[in-house]
Design an enzyme around this catalytic site. Structure first.
Site, PDB file in Angstrom:
ATOM      1  N   ASP A 126       0.844  -1.194   0.000  1.00 18.50           N
ATOM      2  CA  ASP A 126       0.000   0.000   0.000  1.00 18.50           C
ATOM      3  C   ASP A 126       0.891   1.260   0.000  1.00 18.50           C
ATOM      4  OD1 ASP A 126      -2.282   1.659   0.427  1.00 18.50           O
ATOM      5  OD2 ASP A 126      -1.931   1.576   2.595  1.00 18.50           O
ATOM      6  N   ASP A 176      -0.343   5.068   1.015  1.00 17.19           N
ATOM      7  CA  ASP A 176      -0.559   6.013   2.119  1.00 17.19           C
ATOM      8  C   ASP A 176      -0.425   5.345   3.483  1.00 17.19           C
ATOM      9  OD1 ASP A 176      -1.055   8.009   0.238  1.00 17.19           O
ATOM     10  OD2 ASP A 176      -3.185   7.524   0.129  1.00 17.19           O
TER      11      ASP A 176
END
Ligand code: MG
Length: 161
Positions: free
Chosen positions: A13, A15
């Site tokens: 991922d 963020d």
């Protein structure tokens, strides 16, 4: 070239995992103090700093003989800038080759794979992901060092002599 089919697919991922969203959001908020949603203004996503050890560990995983690494990130669908800014960020910090590994989707469960390193356990299909969720920021995986330790213990590399 790695034998792709035998590799474990690892999704990472962006963020709060590769990118320090909190610090970037705070700076953006100071730049646009009157806006309720400062993240809607261009510039936030490409301005984010990498999380500590994120770049080094990405490179380590990417060079590891057992893994095929992809970046799996959900867009802020109300902010069209974020799509291109995420692409710019990846090239800036991980290099042009990594752009080829970038997948932007609000439905992470639709991607086939073995591991998903994510700070959220649900919301974008994380809870329906077919592989193992590495919950970044949790007590078990508080940082990139703990993630690297987990993978290096599970997949030791024996040097060819
Ligand atoms: Mg995240």
């Amino acid at each position: 070239m790695k034998p792709l089919n035998e590799n474990k697919i690892v999704y990472i991922d962006m963020d709060h995992v590769l990118c320090d969203y909190n610090a970037g959001y705070k700076a953006h908020q100071e730049k646009y103090p009157d806006l309720k949603y400062p993240q809607s203004q261009p510039g936030l996503y490409q301005s984010l700093s990498p999380m500590p050890s994120a770049i080094e560990t990405y490179a380590w995983l990417d060079n590891h003989p057992h893994f095929s690494v992809y970046i799996l990130t959900s867009p802020s669908i109300k902010n069209p800038h974020c799509y291109s800014e995420k692409r710019i960020w990846v090239e800036q910090y991980l290099g042009f080759e990594a752009v080829n590994q970038l997948i932007i989707t609000p439905h992470k469960n639709l991607n086939k794979g073995h591991y998903l390193i994510d700070d959220n356990v649900k919301g974008k299909g994380q809870d329906q992901f077919e592989g193992e969720l590495i919950h970044f920021g949790s007590e078990r995986f508080p940082d990139w060092e703990s993630v690297r330790k987990y993978f290096s213990e599970r997949y030791p590399v024996v040097d060819d002599l």
